[in-house]
Design a protein around this motif. Structure first.
Motif, PDB file in Angstrom:
ATOM      1  N   LEU A 126       0.730  -1.385   0.054  1.00 28.16           N
ATOM      2  CA  LEU A 126       0.156  -0.001  -0.154  1.00 28.16           C
ATOM      3  C   LEU A 126       0.844   1.330   0.043  1.00 28.16           C
ATOM      4  N   GLY A 127       1.994   1.231   0.866  1.00 26.78           N
ATOM      5  CA  GLY A 127       2.740   2.378   0.804  1.00 26.78           C
ATOM      6  C   GLY A 127       3.697   2.542  -0.490  1.00 26.78           C
ATOM      7  N   ASP A 128       3.934   1.737  -1.074  1.00 29.39           N
ATOM      8  CA  ASP A 128       4.485   1.694  -2.583  1.00 29.39           C
ATOM      9  C   ASP A 128       3.535   2.396  -3.508  1.00 29.39           C
ATOM     10  N   PHE A 129       2.128   1.837  -3.489  1.00 28.86           N
ATOM     11  CA  PHE A 129       1.202   2.367  -4.352  1.00 28.86           C
ATOM     12  C   PHE A 129       0.934   3.864  -4.035  1.00 28.86           C
ATOM     13  N   ARG A 130       0.823   4.233  -2.907  1.00 29.43           N
ATOM     14  CA  ARG A 130       0.824   5.776  -2.668  1.00 29.43           C
ATOM     15  C   ARG A 130       2.090   6.519  -2.806  1.00 29.43           C
ATOM     16  N   MET A 131       3.078   6.043  -2.628  1.00 25.07           N
ATOM     17  CA  MET A 131       4.399   6.506  -3.135  1.00 25.07           C
ATOM     18  C   MET A 131       4.459   6.894  -4.437  1.00 25.07           C
ATOM     19  N   TRP A 132       4.004   5.843  -5.281  1.00 24.42           N
ATOM     20  CA  TRP A 132       3.966   5.876  -6.494  1.00 24.42           C
ATOM     21  C   TRP A 132       3.036   6.909  -6.948  1.00 24.42           C
ATOM     22  N   GLY A 133       1.821   7.026  -6.324  1.00 18.99           N
ATOM     23  CA  GLY A 133       1.018   8.073  -6.747  1.00 18.99           C
ATOM     24  C   GLY A 133       1.375   9.548  -6.497  1.00 18.99           C
ATOM     25  N   LEU A 134       2.165   9.769  -5.264  1.00 16.29           N
ATOM     26  CA  LEU A 134       2.545  10.922  -5.219  1.00 16.29           C
ATOM     27  C   LEU A 134       3.886  11.428  -6.263  1.00 16.29           C
ATOM     28  N   MET A 135       4.479  10.437  -6.486  1.00 15.96           N
ATOM     29  CA  MET A 135       5.537  10.611  -7.587  1.00 15.96           C
ATOM     30  C   MET A 135       5.013  11.065  -8.841  1.00 15.96           C
ATOM     31  N   ALA A 136       3.946  10.222  -9.151  1.00 14.00           N
ATOM     32  CA  ALA A 136       3.032  10.586 -10.390  1.00 14.00           C
ATOM     33  C   ALA A 136       2.427  11.800 -10.688  1.00 14.00           C
ATOM     34  N   THR A 137       2.039  12.475  -9.419  1.00  9.49           N
ATOM     35  CA  THR A 137       1.600  13.743  -9.558  1.00  9.49           C
ATOM     36  C   THR A 137       2.685  14.834  -9.072  1.00  9.49           C
ATOM     37  N   GLY A 138       4.008  14.246  -9.318  1.00  8.34           N
ATOM     38  CA  GLY A 138       5.110  15.310  -9.363  1.00  8.34           C
ATOM     39  C   GLY A 138       5.652  15.499  -7.768  1.00  8.34           C
ATOM     40  N   LYS A 139       5.079  14.913  -6.864  1.00  8.27           N
ATOM     41  CA  LYS A 139       5.826  14.952  -5.467  1.00  8.27           C
ATOM     42  C   LYS A 139       6.598  13.708  -5.298  1.00  8.27           C
ATOM     43  N   LEU A 140       7.546  14.070  -4.229  1.00  5.40           N
ATOM     44  CA  LEU A 140       8.623  13.247  -3.596  1.00  5.40           C
ATOM     45  C   LEU A 140       9.760  12.933  -4.646  1.00  5.40           C
ATOM     46  N   TRP A 141       9.838  13.696  -5.833  1.00  8.26           N
ATOM     47  CA  TRP A 141      11.088  13.381  -6.516  1.00  8.26           C
ATOM     48  C   TRP A 141      12.153  13.907  -6.219  1.00  8.26           C
ATOM     49  N   THR A 142      12.352  14.978  -5.313  1.00 10.01           N
ATOM     50  CA  THR A 142      13.485  15.423  -4.801  1.00 10.01           C
ATOM     51  C   THR A 142      13.676  15.821  -3.599  1.00 10.01           C
ATOM     52  N   GLY A 143      14.607  15.937  -2.744  1.00  6.67           N
ATOM     53  CA  GLY A 143      14.647  16.314  -1.342  1.00  6.67           C
ATOM     54  C   GLY A 143      14.210  15.113  -0.528  1.00  6.67           C
ATOM     55  N   ASP A 144      13.996  15.595   0.734  1.00  2.00           N
ATOM     56  CA  ASP A 144      13.639  14.389   1.675  1.00  2.00           C
ATOM     57  C   ASP A 144      12.031  14.106   1.716  1.00  2.00           C
ATOM     58  N   PRO A 145      12.039  13.069   1.330  1.00  2.00           N
ATOM     59  CA  PRO A 145      10.495  12.604   1.029  1.00  2.00           C
ATOM     60  C   PRO A 145       9.605  12.729   2.549  1.00  2.00           C
ATOM     61  N   VAL A 146      10.159  12.379   3.584  1.00  2.86           N
ATOM     62  CA  VAL A 146       9.561  12.572   4.934  1.00  2.86           C
ATOM     63  C   VAL A 146       9.179  14.026   5.061  1.00  2.86           C
ATOM     64  N   GLU A 147      10.000  14.948   4.900  1.00  4.03           N
ATOM     65  CA  GLU A 147       9.973  16.423   5.400  1.00  4.03           C
ATOM     66  C   GLU A 147       8.871  16.794   4.025  1.00  4.03           C
ATOM     67  N   ALA A 148       8.963  16.446   2.884  1.00  2.00           N
ATOM     68  CA  ALA A 148       8.048  16.839   1.772  1.00  2.00           C
ATOM     69  C   ALA A 148       6.694  16.370   2.066  1.00  2.00           C
ATOM     70  N   PHE A 149       6.473  15.233   2.450  1.00  2.00           N
ATOM     71  CA  PHE A 149       5.098  14.577   2.918  1.00  2.00           C
ATOM     72  C   PHE A 149       4.626  15.250   4.173  1.00  2.00           C
ATOM     73  N   THR A 150       5.234  15.348   5.131  1.00  2.00           N
ATOM     74  CA  THR A 150       4.762  15.748   6.310  1.00  2.00           C
ATOM     75  C   THR A 150       4.576  17.433   6.294  1.00  2.00           C
ATOM     76  N   ALA A 151       5.235  18.114   5.271  1.00  2.00           N
ATOM     77  CA  ALA A 151       4.906  19.519   5.089  1.00  2.00           C
ATOM     78  C   ALA A 151       3.708  19.670   4.588  1.00  2.00           C
ATOM     79  N   ARG A 152       3.252  18.538   3.528  1.00  2.00           N
ATOM     80  CA  ARG A 152       2.131  18.759   2.732  1.00  2.00           C
ATOM     81  C   ARG A 152       1.060  18.238   3.628  1.00  2.00           C
ATOM     82  N   GLU A 153       1.046  17.156   4.566  1.00  2.00           N
ATOM     83  CA  GLU A 153      -0.041  16.975   5.366  1.00  2.00           C
ATOM     84  C   GLU A 153      -0.655  17.843   6.693  1.00  2.00           C
ATOM     85  N   SER A 154       0.579  18.660   7.018  1.00  2.00           N
ATOM     86  CA  SER A 154       0.049  19.575   7.921  1.00  2.00           C
ATOM     87  C   SER A 154      -0.521  20.897   7.562  1.00  2.00           C
TER      88      SER A 154
END
Length: 154
Positions: A126-154
């Motif tokens: 499930l995490g892989d599918f979610r990560m793939w979806g985030l990358m497919a929409t242009g997110k998580l390609w560069t930088g720290d993925p944890v920081e990018a994700f947690t910044a988006r979610e807050s």
């Protein structure tokens, strides 16, 4: 003493992203998962009457597996999903091998960590599918993925 398991998929996903800090590893996952999704779509398009019911069974196994992952490994459920998909359309096995080959190269050669699928197989899927979806929409390609994700979610 028994190891304490992560208790929710939300908590797991942050851990999962932390295991994928290397951008090339994430790119390998993207290629691997993209290949699997292509095979999956082809299986559904070429034989929907056979693969459709198998998909329903795979989703049921996945739902049960995801619900028990916080207590124990759902590996038997994931293996059941793979077996059911392969029975309905043998090319599914090739898609699974493709996806895991790319992912595990990323983990063993770049991240130098153990793939989460060994401990949390269903949540890892499930995490892989979610990560793939985030990358497919242009997110998580560069930088720290944890920081990018947690910044988006807050």
């Amino acid at each position: 003493m028994a190891q304490t398991r992560i208790q929710s998929f939300s908590e797991f996903f942050v851990f999962y992203l932390g295991e994928h800090r290397n951008a090339t590893c994430r790119a390998l996952h993207f290629v691997g998962t993209g290949g699997f999704l292509t095979v999956f779509a082809a299986a559904l398009i070429t034989d929907p009457l056979r693969f459709g019911p198998a998909l329903a069974g795979m989703l049921a196994l996945g739902a049960v597996g995801a619900n028990i992952e916080n207590r124990r490994s759902a590996a038997p459920f994931l293996l059941g999903m793979i077996a059911l998909g392969t029975w309905a359309q043998p090319m599914i096995l090739a898609g699974v091998v493709w996806a895991y080959a790319f992912a595990w190269i990323g983990h063993f050669k770049l991240e130098h960590n153990k793939p989460a699928t060994f401990t949390y197989p269903m949540w890892s899927l499930l995490g892989d599918f979610r990560m793939w979806g985030l990358m497919a929409t242009g997110k998580l390609w560069t930088g720290d993925p944890v920081e990018a994700f947690t910044a988006r979610e807050s």
